[in-house]
Enzyme design. Sequence first.
Site, mmCIF file in Angstrom:
data_model
loop_
_atom_site.group_PDB
_atom_site.id
_atom_site.type_symbol
_atom_site.label_atom_id
_atom_site.label_comp_id
_atom_site.label_asym_id
_atom_site.label_seq_id
_atom_site.Cartn_x
_atom_site.Cartn_y
_atom_site.Cartn_z
ATOM 1 C CG ASP A 1 -2.350 -1.643 1.255
ATOM 2 O OD1 ASP A 1 -2.383 -1.092 0.468
ATOM 3 O OD2 ASP A 1 -2.564 -1.459 2.213
ATOM 4 C CE1 TYR B 1 4.400 -6.578 3.297
ATOM 5 C CE2 TYR B 1 3.315 -8.757 3.648
ATOM 6 C CZ TYR B 1 4.192 -7.547 2.099
ATOM 7 O OH TYR B 1 2.970 -7.373 1.239
#
Length: 252
Positions: free
Chosen positions: A52, A111
């Site tokens: 994002d 992540y």
Amino acid sequence: MKRYFIYLGYNGKNFCGWQIQPNGATVQQSIETALSTLLRKPVSVVGAGRTDAGVHARLMVAHFDWEDTIEDLAFLTKKMNRLLPKDIAIYQIVPVIPEAHARFDATSRTYKYYVTTQKDPFNYDFVYRISGKPDFEQMNEACKVLFDYVDFTSFSKLHTDVKTNICHIYRAGWEKEGDSDVWVFTIRADRFLRNMVRAIVGTLLEVGRGKLSIEGFRKVIESKNRCDAGTSVPGQALYLVDVTYPEHLFNS
């Protein structure tokens, strides 16, 4: 057609995410423009995921096709780095089998999310500053609950175009970074839903602040309702750090 994997990293601060958008600069657009310029024909690039706006990648993988063998991939890497902006770096370009797919063949993605309780004028763009110190031991206990489930609808952005919300989580936990006041949440899974990591972190912080019990965390997952989970944390402290693939893809 020959297929190649691009290994790259980027600082996401100045981008509207990975995927090409009608208005705003994106990483995918930058890579495609650079490749098309150097190869003198339009080139499309497919990434391993869609980070994002503001999210960073220490390691992203993408693939592209070319009509012939590229003899000097090190030279192409060097030329791309000269052409791309300073916040994108190409690490290497490697040949793969024609069927290899950067997104669908990835076996895991990892992540990391960084939080701190200290004000620091040098890292505020890359770490999320939180008020007070949450109970990280309790948050790690809550992380163990994640391994009991595969449907993470509660942590998914609403109205996405994915066909399933099933994910298999292999690792999840918090660790203190050295002697600093920075704590790092690391999570590895076969795939991630839109906004999933940021929603999980936001919900875990509620556990750490005593606003949600571990049993309550479990019920959030079981509800399969995004409204029951915590607020998503900001994107600037999230990093894609690894993507793995089967070895046979590289026997080109």
